[in-house]
Motif scaffolding. Structure first.
Motif, PDB file in Angstrom:
ATOM      1  N   TYR A  41       0.845  -1.202   0.000  1.00 54.47           N
ATOM      2  CA  TYR A  41       0.000   0.000   0.000  1.00 54.47           C
ATOM      3  C   TYR A  41       0.881   1.252   0.000  1.00 54.47           C
ATOM      4  O   TYR A  41       0.633   2.190  -0.766  1.00 54.47           O
ATOM      5  N   LYS A  47      -4.624   0.411  -4.308  1.00 60.31           N
ATOM      6  CA  LYS A  47      -5.361   1.489  -3.662  1.00 60.31           C
ATOM      7  C   LYS A  47      -6.664   0.938  -3.131  1.00 60.31           C
ATOM      8  O   LYS A  47      -7.220  -0.016  -3.681  1.00 60.31           O
ATOM      9  N   LEU A  48      -7.156   1.538  -2.099  1.00 61.38           N
ATOM     10  CA  LEU A  48      -8.416   1.151  -1.496  1.00 61.38           C
ATOM     11  C   LEU A  48      -9.443   2.219  -1.830  1.00 61.38           C
ATOM     12  O   LEU A  48      -9.206   3.408  -1.632  1.00 61.38           O
ATOM     13  N   LYS A  49     -10.578   1.807  -2.388  1.00 61.22           N
ATOM     14  CA  LYS A  49     -11.635   2.742  -2.731  1.00 61.22           C
ATOM     15  C   LYS A  49     -12.858   2.407  -1.881  1.00 61.22           C
ATOM     16  O   LYS A  49     -13.313   1.263  -1.865  1.00 61.22           O
ATOM     17  N   LEU A  50     -13.361   3.386  -1.176  1.00 59.54           N
ATOM     18  CA  LEU A  50     -14.550   3.215  -0.350  1.00 59.54           C
ATOM     19  C   LEU A  50     -15.673   4.060  -0.919  1.00 59.54           C
ATOM     20  O   LEU A  50     -15.493   5.251  -1.166  1.00 59.54           O
ATOM     21  N   ASP A  51     -16.816   3.456  -1.144  1.00 59.14           N
ATOM     22  CA  ASP A  51     -18.001   4.189  -1.546  1.00 59.14           C
ATOM     23  C   ASP A  51     -18.849   4.389  -0.299  1.00 59.14           C
ATOM     24  O   ASP A  51     -19.318   3.420   0.304  1.00 59.14           O
TER      25      ASP A  51
END
Length: 60
Positions: A41, A47-51
């Motif tokens: 990371y 990458k971390l995508k949060l909705d």
């Protein structure tokens, strides 16, 4: 130098993570897996995508 890492994690996620580390071939210590994820990371390998959205409260 190594530093302790303490945080709260949802119980079922932690249990499954511990189980998967033990079942991996070869068996991997949890700290090695966590360090690898953190390092990847930090290096921008994923990458971390949060909705985030509001959910209607059906109790009202």
């Amino acid at each position: 130098m190594r530093k302790p890492f303490n945080t709260s994690i949802e119980e079922t996620i932690l249990k499954e993570f511990k189980r998967n580390c033990k079942l991996s071939e070869p068996e991997l210590p949890m700290n090695i897996v966590l360090e690898s994820l953190m390092n990847g990371y930090n290096q921008g390998k994923f990458k971390l995508k949060l909705d985030v959205y509001e959910v209607e409260d059906k109790g009202k």
